[in-house]
Write a protein that holds these residues in place. Structure first.
Motif, short mmCIF file in Angstrom:
data_model
loop_
_atom_site.label_atom_id
_atom_site.label_comp_id
_atom_site.label_asym_id
_atom_site.label_seq_id
_atom_site.Cartn_x
_atom_site.Cartn_y
_atom_site.Cartn_z
N VAL A 173 -7.94 6.40 21.28
CA VAL A 173 -8.68 7.23 20.55
C VAL A 173 -9.23 6.43 19.45
CG1 VAL A 173 -8.86 8.89 18.84
CG2 VAL A 173 -7.55 9.34 20.97
N ALA A 174 -10.37 6.20 19.21
CA ALA A 174 -11.13 5.35 18.22
C ALA A 174 -11.48 6.19 16.84
CB ALA A 174 -12.54 4.70 18.75
N VAL A 175 -10.81 5.75 15.62
CA VAL A 175 -11.15 6.40 14.53
C VAL A 175 -12.15 5.34 14.07
CG1 VAL A 175 -10.51 6.84 12.43
CG2 VAL A 175 -8.93 7.14 14.19
N LEU A 176 -13.31 6.12 13.78
CA LEU A 176 -14.94 5.50 13.52
C LEU A 176 -15.08 6.00 12.06
CD1 LEU A 176 -16.91 3.64 14.84
CD2 LEU A 176 -18.25 5.65 15.54
N GLY A 177 -15.51 5.14 11.32
CA GLY A 177 -16.05 5.68 10.27
C GLY A 177 -16.48 4.41 9.14
N GLU A 178 -17.26 4.87 8.10
CA GLU A 178 -17.66 3.62 7.34
C GLU A 178 -16.63 3.31 6.56
OE1 GLU A 178 -21.19 5.39 4.90
OE2 GLU A 178 -19.86 7.30 4.42
N SER A 179 -17.00 2.26 5.68
CA SER A 179 -16.08 1.38 4.76
C SER A 179 -15.66 2.39 3.69
CB SER A 179 -16.81 0.28 3.96
OG SER A 179 -15.85 -0.22 3.14
N GLY A 180 -14.43 2.53 3.47
CA GLY A 180 -13.86 3.28 2.30
C GLY A 180 -13.70 5.01 2.70
N CYS A 181 -13.90 5.36 3.98
CA CYS A 181 -13.87 6.78 4.30
C CYS A 181 -12.24 7.17 4.42
CB CYS A 181 -14.78 7.03 5.54
SG CYS A 181 -13.92 6.30 7.07
N GLY A 182 -11.36 6.17 4.44
CA GLY A 182 -9.87 6.69 4.63
C GLY A 182 -9.19 6.23 5.83
N LYS A 183 -9.77 5.29 6.66
CA LYS A 183 -9.33 4.96 7.81
C LYS A 183 -8.00 4.33 7.78
CE LYS A 183 -12.69 2.57 9.24
NZ LYS A 183 -13.56 2.55 7.92
N THR A 184 -7.94 3.14 7.09
CA THR A 184 -6.66 2.60 6.80
C THR A 184 -5.51 3.60 6.24
OG1 THR A 184 -7.70 0.43 6.71
CG2 THR A 184 -5.39 0.75 5.67
N SER A 185 -6.15 4.50 5.26
CA SER A 185 -5.03 5.58 4.42
C SER A 185 -4.46 6.28 5.69
CB SER A 185 -5.73 6.00 3.54
OG SER A 185 -6.46 5.35 2.54
N LEU A 186 -5.38 6.79 6.70
CA LEU A 186 -4.83 7.74 7.66
C LEU A 186 -3.90 6.72 8.58
CD1 LEU A 186 -5.19 10.15 9.55
CD2 LEU A 186 -7.00 8.97 10.75
N ALA A 187 -4.04 5.71 8.81
CA ALA A 187 -3.00 4.86 9.40
C ALA A 187 -1.73 4.79 8.60
CB ALA A 187 -3.42 3.37 9.58
N ARG A 188 -1.80 4.58 7.51
CA ARG A 188 -0.63 4.48 6.53
C ARG A 188 -0.08 5.70 6.48
NH1 ARG A 188 -0.86 1.65 1.21
NH2 ARG A 188 -1.15 -0.58 1.65
N ALA A 189 -0.91 6.87 6.68
CA ALA A 189 -0.26 8.27 6.42
C ALA A 189 0.60 8.45 7.82
CB ALA A 189 -1.31 9.21 6.06
N ILE A 190 0.16 8.13 8.73
CA ILE A 190 0.89 8.46 10.09
C ILE A 190 1.90 7.51 10.26
CG2 ILE A 190 0.51 8.05 12.75
CD1 ILE A 190 -2.52 8.76 12.32
N LEU A 191 1.82 6.17 9.76
CA LEU A 191 3.07 5.36 9.88
C LEU A 191 4.06 5.49 8.80
CD1 LEU A 191 0.88 2.94 11.47
CD2 LEU A 191 3.16 2.80 12.16
N ARG A 192 3.70 6.26 7.94
CA ARG A 192 4.40 6.25 6.51
C ARG A 192 4.61 5.02 5.76
NH1 ARG A 192 9.52 10.39 7.92
NH2 ARG A 192 10.52 9.22 6.11
#
Ligand SMILES: Nc1ncnc2c1ncn2[C@@H]1O[C@H](COP(=O)(O)OP(=O)(O)OP(=O)(O)O)[C@@H](O)[C@H]1O
Ligand SMILES: Nc1ncnc2c1ncn2[C@@H]1O[C@H](COP(=O)(O)OP(=O)(O)OP(=O)(O)O)[C@@H](O)[C@H]1O
Ligand code: SF4
Ligand code: SF4
Ligand SMILES: [Mg+2]
Ligand SMILES: [Mg+2]
Lengths: 327, 341
Positions: free
Chosen positions: A39-58
């Protein structure tokens, strides 16, 4: 009855504390990764992609203001696991991460082989250095890094090779799901093509699932089965990639699709008009409203996540209206 | 003097020494190995090439951050030799380094990061400084600015850090900007915005730009010329449109072929790439450095003799034996004696 997906994320929130107030980087995310799918999480800079990864991986920074929701891996809720168990049983072993700019985040004073071996030691999979060595050589070979590189330091390797090393490290315990945060965005086209070819082969051979975070539609199209389009902390469209490419539904998806220029076109790249909303005080209604050409009355209210045909979902009133009208 | 290039690199060679245990000499990494080019005032030139080919080393050499073994850098007709020259020059140059997080001081807020260069350069009125800082943040789409001012670098996303570095590098109105992958982390929309900012500075302030990038699709719209680098050397130089329309060097052709367009079929097939990896820069191949991977290599020639620069069109140069009939180019004669004191 349908089989539970490998990963299911439900109503996930991650907010950060700042001097100006909480930043709602992840704000009610729903997402699924099927077994063996990417699954590709696609989005513009600053939309929260890395934060989503962090939240999933704690992998949380210190200034967390709010963290809630459910992250189900193989049906098991990771959010409620004690940290100790999460570290021993999940991270690296079942779920791993290749961080954004991984090639710059390798430990500069540790030889490449020792870094790749780190998860093995952490999880007690090896007892003697020779044993670790065998695993490392195998892991490096799999990603196309010559075994003799194990004795080198990161700065002695090119960016592409360092990125491969980071991938080898994420794969060394053979997790079911690997989160790749912008794995190719810092690389030139040839190294990019090489790396994407490598990831495709790994998928076909090992059956690993990937959550691929990227800002680039072409990269997503190289690897992904499904796309999750992220805007201002939320997933606004989710569905199969080919449908997304040929018929994007959310007005943001349509604008994005039109803004991508290829090398083969004369057209100049055009920024989307307007700006993304503040994540400190996101608008109460649809977060894309200020930039949306299709905006209409209901958009002052937060749009629901509407299921549409073909397993797709869209967070937009246009489709909610249609769904109700059809009924 | 009119017509003089703003910047000229002449025969630059920057090698890193490889040592075992910190002292045993093991050889040299020839990261930049004989590079010459010129940059006119207000011109933007892109440098493209594979990871590890020496692009960042070239940038650092142009900035005087690493010392070349051989070769010279000229700026405004002045040869940069002593420490004074470099100090004078650095005040006129902005640098966007490749790793944005590494470029930002971790314990300084965004406000301080942008204000400090203004303070150092004598902008003493706080309200003026504040206005400049806000303007700079808006130009790179870090909006609303008040949300970003109090943050520390680790509180920014990857692409936001990168935009902050660009904002800082352009803040003082430099004559030259050396930008090493300045937009690699940005999506198409913000990328277009930041590049348009650089483009407008180029037009309004006659800013010259060395733009190191892997994104050839933006090069067409934001640069005049392209330099293609392979294994420490420039293998092709041309106007952007010429290079994209008719790439001459087999390496450039491979580079262009590797760029994907969004297409659902992509996920089901492998992308064509030239076989093998870029060569070792410690022991580069003899003859043409691309010959072990080149589909057009001429046996007995390409693996023996190093190709000189052949002029394959107006302002179009390729270092490849396929063009042996063409006139060879001698390196950068225009600067010779140009602005010596
Ligand atoms: N530790 C933090 N503290 C405060 N704000 C943060 C922190 N980390 C991220 N943010 C903010 O949260 C938002 C989302 O950041 P995130 O890093 O998830 O974006 P991203 O989608 O990965 O962007 P990019 O493509 O630029 O890497 C951004 O506005 C960012 O400034
Ligand atoms: N300090 C150093 N000591 C030894 N070798 C180095 C050093 N810095 C870079 N190198 C080597 O020099 C070569 C050129 O590196 P450089 O960083 O200039 O490449 P690049 O083209 O910028 O690559 P990328 O696209 O990955 O950023 C590489 O092989 C690299 O491993
Ligand atoms: S909900 Fe309304 S404003 Fe939002 S994307 Fe749909 S039409 Fe546009
Ligand atoms: S000189 Fe020979 S090997 Fe080198 S690029 Fe040209 S044809 Fe290929
Ligand atoms: Mg990110
Ligand atoms: Mg570099």
């Amino acid at each position: 009855m349908t089989v539970a997906p490998l990963l299911r994320v439900e109503d996930l929130h991650l907010h950060f504390r700042t001097a100006a107030g909480p930043v709602r980087a992840v704000d009610g995310v729903y997402l699924e990764v099927g077994r063996g799918r990417t699954v590709a999480v696609l989005g513009e800079s600053g939309c929260g992609k890395t934060s989503l990864a962090r939240a999933i991986l704690r992998l949380l920074p210190r200034n967390v203001a709010h963290y809630s929701g459910r992250v189900l891996l193989d049906g098991e809720d990771l959010m409620v696991l004690p940290e100790e168990r999460f570290r021993q049983e999940v991270r690296w072993a079942r779920l791993s991460l290749v961080p954004q700019a991984a090639m710059n985040s390798l430990n500069p004073v540790l030889r490449v082989g020792d870094q790749v071996a780190e998860p093995l030691w952490l999880h007690g999979r090896v007892r003697r250095p020779e044993e670790a060595r065998d695993h490392v050589v195998e892991a490096l070979r799999r990603v196309g890094v010559p075994p003799e590189f194990a004795d080198r330091y990161p700065f002695e390797l090119s960016g592409g090779m360092r990125q491969r090393v980071a991938i080898a490290m994420a794969l060394v315990l053979r997790p079911q799901l690997v989160v790749l945060d912008e794995p190719t965005s810092a690389l030139d086209v040839l190294t990019q093509a090489n790396l994407l070819n490598l990831l495709k082969t790994l998928r076909w051979e090992l059956g690993t699932s990937f959550l691929l975070i990227t800002h680039d539609l072409a990269t997503a199209s190289e690897l992904a089965d499904d796309v999750a389009l992220m805007y201002a902390g939320q997933i606004v469209e989710f569905g199969p990639l080919d449908r997304f490419l040929t018929g994007p539904m959310h007005p943001y998806a349509q604008a994005l699709r039109a803004s991508v220029v290829s090398l083969r076109e004369e057209r100049a790249p055009q920024p989307l008009p307007g700006r993304p909303p503040s994540l400190l005080n996101p608008p109460a209604g649809c977060r894309f409203a200020a930039r949306c050409p299709a905006r209409f009355d209901p958009c002052g209210q937060a749009p629901p996540l509407v299921p549409v045909e073909g397993g797709r979902r869209v967070m937009c009133w246009l489709y909610a209206q249609e769904a109700t009208r059809a009924r | 003097m009119r017509g003089d290039p703003l910047l000229a690199a002449r025969g630059l060679a920057t090698w890193y020494e490889l040592r075992r245990w910190g002292f045993l000499h093991q050889g040299w990494v020839r990261a930049v190995d004989g590079v010459s080019f010129q940059l006119a005032e207000g011109e933007a030139v892109a440098v493209v090439g594979e990871s590890g080919c020496g692009k960042s080393t070239l940038a650092k050499t142009l900035l005087g951050l690493v010392r070349p073994l051989r070769g010279e850098v000229w700026f405004e007709g002045r040869r940069l030799g002593g420490a004074d020259d470099w100090r004078w020059y650095r005040r006129r140059v902005g640098y966007v380094q490749q790793d944005p997080y590494g470029a930002l001081p971790p314990f300084m807020s965004v406000r301080r990061i942008l204000e400090e260069p203004l303070v150092v350069n004598g902008v003493s009125s706080p309200s003026k400084r504040r206005a400049r800082v806000v303007e700079a943040l808006e130009a790179v789409q870090l909006v609303p600015p008040e949300e970003f001012l109090p943050r520390f670098p680790h509180m920014l996303s990857g692409g936001q850090q990168q935009r902050l570095v660009v904002a800082r590098a352009t803040l003082l109105g430099p004559r030259l900007l050396v930008a090493d992958e300045p937009v690699s982390m940005l999506d198409a929309s913000v990328r277009a915005e930041v590049l348009q900012l650089l483009r407008s500075l180029q037009q309004s302030h006659r800013l010259s730009v060395v733009y190191i990038t892997h994104d050839l699709s933006t090069v067409r719209h934001f640069c005049e010329r392209v330099l293609v680098m392979y294994a420490g050397k420039l293998v092709e130089q041309a106007q952007v449109t010429d290079l994209l329309r008719e790439p001459k060097h087999p390496y450039t052709q491979a580079l262009l072929a590797a760029i994907p367009d969004p297409d659902p079929e992509n996920a089901r097939r492998l992308r064509p790439v030239p076989p093998g990896e870029p060569p070792s820069l410690v022991r580069p191949p003899e003859g043409c450095r691309f010959h072990p991977r080149c589909p057009a290599a001429i046996p007995g020639v390409c693996d023996r003799r190093e190709p000189p620069d052949f002029e394959v069109g107006a302002g179009h140069v390729a270092a490849c034996w396929l063009y042996e009939g063409a006139r060879t180019v001698t390196a950068a004669p225009a600067v010779e004696g140009g602005g010596s004191p």
